[in-house]
Structure formats: structure tokens, C-alpha cells
Design a protein around this motif. Sequence first.
Motif, short mmCIF file in Angstrom:
data_model
loop_
_atom_site.label_atom_id
_atom_site.label_comp_id
_atom_site.label_asym_id
_atom_site.label_seq_id
_atom_site.Cartn_x
_atom_site.Cartn_y
_atom_site.Cartn_z
N ALA A 34 0.40 -1.44 0.05
CA ALA A 34 0.25 -0.29 0.07
C ALA A 34 1.04 1.11 -0.07
N ASP A 35 1.98 1.66 1.01
CA ASP A 35 2.94 2.15 0.97
C ASP A 35 3.08 2.35 -0.60
N PHE A 36 4.13 1.95 -1.38
CA PHE A 36 4.14 1.65 -2.43
C PHE A 36 3.34 2.06 -3.53
N ASP A 37 1.99 1.94 -3.54
CA ASP A 37 0.40 2.33 -4.35
C ASP A 37 1.10 4.04 -4.50
N ARG A 38 1.42 4.97 -5.32
CA ARG A 38 1.11 5.69 -5.55
C ARG A 38 -0.58 6.56 -5.06
N ASP A 39 -0.79 6.08 -5.62
CA ASP A 39 -2.54 6.05 -5.29
C ASP A 39 -3.06 6.24 -3.84
N VAL A 40 -2.05 5.13 -3.07
CA VAL A 40 -2.05 5.58 -1.75
C VAL A 40 -2.22 6.98 -0.90
#
Length: 86
Positions: A34-40
Motif C-alpha cells: 500500500a505504501d508503494f502504491d502512489r494512489d494510496v
Amino acid sequence: MPGRKHSSGWYHAAATGQLVACESQLELARILLADFDRDVVEIAARPSQLIGLDGDRLRRHVPDLFLVHSDGLVTVGVDVKTPSRI
């Protein structure tokens, strides 16, 4: 610690600049995704208890994670389980 079933700890999320609690290595791995997902833009651990009727039975569930996305949408009830516990 030998014999422990859980490896609790904290993860400093770059997306939020805040600490997120984790109860297992599997949960930590999901937080990292989740932390590496730029959308989160927000990550919360065990944010609330969901309660509802399933037929005549009252069910309660505490999801592992709650995610807020940059477009304002939220993902409620992200569960982190091994395949044997699904």
C-alpha cells in the motif's frame, strides 16, 4: 522472541509520514504494498469494527487495514490472511 505467534511492530509509512501498527510479517508486507502504491494517501490499521446481520446471525469483523486513495475513494476491510485461514 522464540515461541511467539505474532511479530508486532510499527512501520513508518512514507505515503503518510505516520506510523502504522502491524501484527505480523504478512500484514507488514501488505502495508508495504500500500505504501508503494502512489494512489494510496492514508493507511490505517484495524480502523473500526464492522457489525451486520447475516440472515438471523449478528456478525462482527475488524479489518486489518483501511486505505484512502488520492481520488477520495476508500478501501474498507483489507484483510491479511494466509491461504489456510481464508
